[in-house]
Write a protein that holds these residues in place. Structure first.
Motif, PDB file in Angstrom:
ATOM      1  N   GLN A 215      36.199  53.425  68.485  1.00 48.09           N
ATOM      2  CA  GLN A 215      35.152  53.353  69.505  1.00 48.09           C
ATOM      3  C   GLN A 215      33.798  53.040  68.875  1.00 48.09           C
ATOM      4  OE1 GLN A 215      35.670  53.553  72.804  1.00 48.09           O
ATOM      5  NE2 GLN A 215      33.516  53.061  73.151  1.00 48.09           N
ATOM      6  N   ARG A 216      33.517  53.711  67.756  1.00 46.42           N
ATOM      7  CA  ARG A 216      32.253  53.451  67.071  1.00 46.42           C
ATOM      8  C   ARG A 216      32.204  52.012  66.549  1.00 46.42           C
ATOM      9  NH1 ARG A 216      33.128  58.745  65.099  1.00 46.42           N
ATOM     10  NH2 ARG A 216      34.001  57.883  63.172  1.00 46.42           N
ATOM     11  N   ALA A 217      33.360  51.556  66.048  1.00 43.42           N
ATOM     12  CA  ALA A 217      33.406  50.175  65.563  1.00 43.42           C
ATOM     13  C   ALA A 217      33.157  49.181  66.698  1.00 43.42           C
ATOM     14  CB  ALA A 217      34.746  49.904  64.888  1.00 43.42           C
ATOM     15  N   ALA A 218      33.745  49.426  67.865  1.00 37.80           N
ATOM     16  CA  ALA A 218      33.537  48.534  69.020  1.00 37.80           C
ATOM     17  C   ALA A 218      32.085  48.565  69.471  1.00 37.80           C
ATOM     18  CB  ALA A 218      34.460  48.946  70.155  1.00 37.80           C
ATOM     19  N   ASP A 219      31.510  49.762  69.516  1.00 39.22           N
ATOM     20  CA  ASP A 219      30.099  49.877  69.896  1.00 39.22           C
ATOM     21  C   ASP A 219      29.211  49.123  68.916  1.00 39.22           C
ATOM     22  OD1 ASP A 219      30.911  51.382  72.032  1.00 39.22           O
ATOM     23  OD2 ASP A 219      30.479  53.323  71.058  1.00 39.22           O
ATOM     24  N   GLU A 220      29.556  49.310  67.644  1.00 39.61           N
ATOM     25  CA  GLU A 220      28.771  48.636  66.615  1.00 39.61           C
ATOM     26  C   GLU A 220      28.906  47.120  66.725  1.00 39.61           C
ATOM     27  OE1 GLU A 220      26.126  48.409  63.412  1.00 39.61           O
ATOM     28  OE2 GLU A 220      26.701  50.059  64.721  1.00 39.61           O
ATOM     29  N   GLN A 221      30.125  46.648  67.065  1.00 39.55           N
ATOM     30  CA  GLN A 221      30.335  45.216  67.219  1.00 39.55           C
ATOM     31  C   GLN A 221      29.530  44.671  68.402  1.00 39.55           C
ATOM     32  OE1 GLN A 221      34.347  44.089  67.966  1.00 39.55           O
ATOM     33  NE2 GLN A 221      34.007  41.931  67.493  1.00 39.55           N
ATOM     34  N   ARG A 222      29.511  45.395  69.502  1.00 40.10           N
ATOM     35  CA  ARG A 222      28.724  44.938  70.655  1.00 40.10           C
ATOM     36  C   ARG A 222      27.232  44.903  70.327  1.00 40.10           C
ATOM     37  NH1 ARG A 222      32.566  48.082  73.414  1.00 40.10           N
ATOM     38  NH2 ARG A 222      31.147  49.892  73.422  1.00 40.10           N
ATOM     39  N   LYS A 251      32.926  35.196  60.791  1.00 39.77           N
ATOM     40  CA  LYS A 251      34.043  35.434  59.872  1.00 39.77           C
ATOM     41  C   LYS A 251      34.298  36.943  59.686  1.00 39.77           C
ATOM     42  CE  LYS A 251      33.533  31.171  57.220  1.00 39.77           C
ATOM     43  NZ  LYS A 251      33.235  30.592  55.886  1.00 39.77           N
ATOM     44  N   THR A 252      33.168  37.625  59.476  1.00 41.40           N
ATOM     45  CA  THR A 252      33.308  39.082  59.295  1.00 41.40           C
ATOM     46  C   THR A 252      33.888  39.737  60.542  1.00 41.40           C
ATOM     47  OG1 THR A 252      31.415  39.056  57.798  1.00 41.40           O
ATOM     48  CG2 THR A 252      32.077  41.192  58.692  1.00 41.40           C
ATOM     49  N   ALA A 253      33.389  39.262  61.701  1.00 43.75           N
ATOM     50  CA  ALA A 253      33.895  39.830  62.962  1.00 43.75           C
ATOM     51  C   ALA A 253      35.374  39.540  63.143  1.00 43.75           C
ATOM     52  CB  ALA A 253      33.064  39.271  64.123  1.00 43.75           C
ATOM     53  N   LYS A 254      35.741  38.298  62.735  1.00 46.97           N
ATOM     54  CA  LYS A 254      37.163  37.951  62.869  1.00 46.97           C
ATOM     55  C   LYS A 254      38.039  38.842  61.985  1.00 46.97           C
ATOM     56  CE  LYS A 254      40.321  34.046  62.712  1.00 46.97           C
ATOM     57  NZ  LYS A 254      41.342  34.770  61.977  1.00 46.97           N
ATOM     58  N   VAL A 255      37.545  38.954  60.730  1.00 51.06           N
ATOM     59  CA  VAL A 255      38.302  39.844  59.822  1.00 51.06           C
ATOM     60  C   VAL A 255      38.356  41.263  60.383  1.00 51.06           C
ATOM     61  CG1 VAL A 255      38.330  40.879  57.529  1.00 51.06           C
ATOM     62  CG2 VAL A 255      37.827  38.431  57.794  1.00 51.06           C
ATOM     63  N   HIS A 256      37.196  41.708  60.882  1.00 50.81           N
ATOM     64  CA  HIS A 256      37.144  43.055  61.450  1.00 50.81           C
ATOM     65  C   HIS A 256      38.046  43.181  62.681  1.00 50.81           C
ATOM     66  CE1 HIS A 256      35.588  46.863  62.731  1.00 50.81           C
ATOM     67  NE2 HIS A 256      35.269  46.337  63.928  1.00 50.81           N
ATOM     68  N   ALA A 257      38.026  42.096  63.530  1.00 47.08           N
ATOM     69  CA  ALA A 257      38.874  42.126  64.726  1.00 47.08           C
ATOM     70  C   ALA A 257      40.348  42.138  64.354  1.00 47.08           C
ATOM     71  CB  ALA A 257      38.543  40.928  65.616  1.00 47.08           C
ATOM     72  N   ASP A 258      40.684  41.334  63.330  1.00 52.00           N
ATOM     73  CA  ASP A 258      42.089  41.320  62.898  1.00 52.00           C
ATOM     74  C   ASP A 258      42.499  42.688  62.372  1.00 52.00           C
ATOM     75  OD1 ASP A 258      41.917  37.925  61.557  1.00 52.00           O
ATOM     76  OD2 ASP A 258      42.302  38.669  63.612  1.00 52.00           O
ATOM     77  N   ARG A 259      41.609  43.223  61.557  1.00 48.98           N
ATOM     78  CA  ARG A 259      41.928  44.554  61.010  1.00 48.98           C
ATOM     79  C   ARG A 259      41.953  45.612  62.106  1.00 48.98           C
ATOM     80  NH1 ARG A 259      38.348  44.574  55.412  1.00 48.98           N
ATOM     81  NH2 ARG A 259      39.596  42.976  54.319  1.00 48.98           N
TER      82      ARG A 259
END
Length: 323
Positions: A215-222, A251-259
């Protein structure tokens, strides 16, 4: 039918009487031996005490069994003389002056015969009574033998029951030992179940922590995406840098999204397998080890978020400097 108490009384009295009479008779005969050294006299006296003292009709065999002296003809001869003397002494002499002598002799002999006949009938009656008593004693002895036989059978049954009881006691002790062993196993299983419950609680806490991290990661991404959008509209001159930053961020977001997707898939898989943790301790440990391995990507996600925060901070500093 003779009851047990009557039987024992009759048997005791009969044996006691026979033993007493035999002992007394043998003692009387032994007392006569020194007084009558002559064989015929001794046999005659033994006939007398047998007939008059003990009420036993003497016979040649009986006399020889008691005295055991002389030849077999000696007791027979003494017995014949005894009966002749007894008949002579038992004649009743009737003295009356008006009765002829021949008639007196006939009357005396007739009276003697009547007396002897009465005595014989009395002896027969006594023999019948003795025979009946002997039959009762024999029946009682037979009953005793049957009782002893039944007692032996009962003793065998008791021994068999005791052996069976001993076997049952051994089986009970074995069952008690097995029960104690099973109780130990049950206590061990209870402890394992308690450990499983504790580990399940720990795993639930871990899953909740993972969910919060997601949840924190998603908030941080938004937040980062919003900040990127704001940066795009703020300065055209930073377009190139922003494009480069956007490329890096994408790229970082993609890697983060994949992970993150991989972590989400792993978490879903862990949730599906969490119900199986209650079945056996070995399965829980294996799943727990796997989950520990799978938890490593979450740490990388945290590092990525940290790097993203660091990148955002650097961008803010750069923007402030450019202003």
């Amino acid at each position: 039918m003779i009851n047990k108490s009557t039987y024992y009384v009759v048997l005791f009295l009969f044996k006691e009487r026979n033993m007493t009479d035999e002992v007394r008779l043998q003692a009387d005969i032994e007392a006569l031996r020194p007084r009558f050294p002559d064989t015929q006299d001794l046999y005659r006296e033994v006939c007398t005490i047998l007939f008059f003292r003990y009420g036993i009709t003497p016979t040649a065999n009986k006399l020889y069994q008691l005295v055991r002296k002389g030849s077999m003809s000696a007791p027979a001869e003494a017995l014949a003389k005894f009966w002749e003397t007894l008949r002579e002494k038992s004649r009743v002499r009737i003295e009356h002056p008006d009765i002829p002598e021949a008639l007196r002799d006939v009357a005396g002999e007739l009276t003697a015969k009547l007396w002897l006949q009465a005595r014989s009938q009395a002896d027969e009656a006594g023999a019948a009574v003795r025979l009946e008593a002997q039959q009762q004693v024999d029946a009682a002895v037979h009953a005793v033998e049957q009782s002893r036989h039944r007692e032996a059978l009962l003793s065998q049954e008791v021994s068999a029951l005791q052996a069976h009881a001993s076997t049952l006691a051994e089986q009970i002790r074995a069952l008690e030992q097995r029960l104690a062993h099973d109780e130990g196993l049950r206590q061990g299983l209870i402890q394992q179940i308690e450990q499983l419950a504790s580990q399940r609680q720990e795993f639930a806490s871990f899953v909740e922590a993972t969910r919060l991290a997601e949840q924190r990661a998603a908030d941080e991404q938004r937040r980062l995406l919003l900040e990127v959008d704001r940066e795009r509209g703020n300065a055209a001159r930073l377009q190139k840098e922003l494009d480069a930053l956007k490329t890096t961020t994408d790229k970082t977001a993609k890697v983060h999204a994949d992970r993150l997707a991989q972590s989400t898939q792993q978490v879903d898989e862990l949730r599906r397998h969490s119900s199986g943790l209650e079945v056996a301790l070995a399965s829980l440990r294996a799943e727990h080890a796997q989950l520990q391995k799978l938890a490593a990507p979450s740490d990388e996600v945290r590092h990525s978020l940290t790097r993203l925060r660091s990148t955002g901070s650097n961008k803010g500093s750069t923007r402030r400097r450019m202003r």
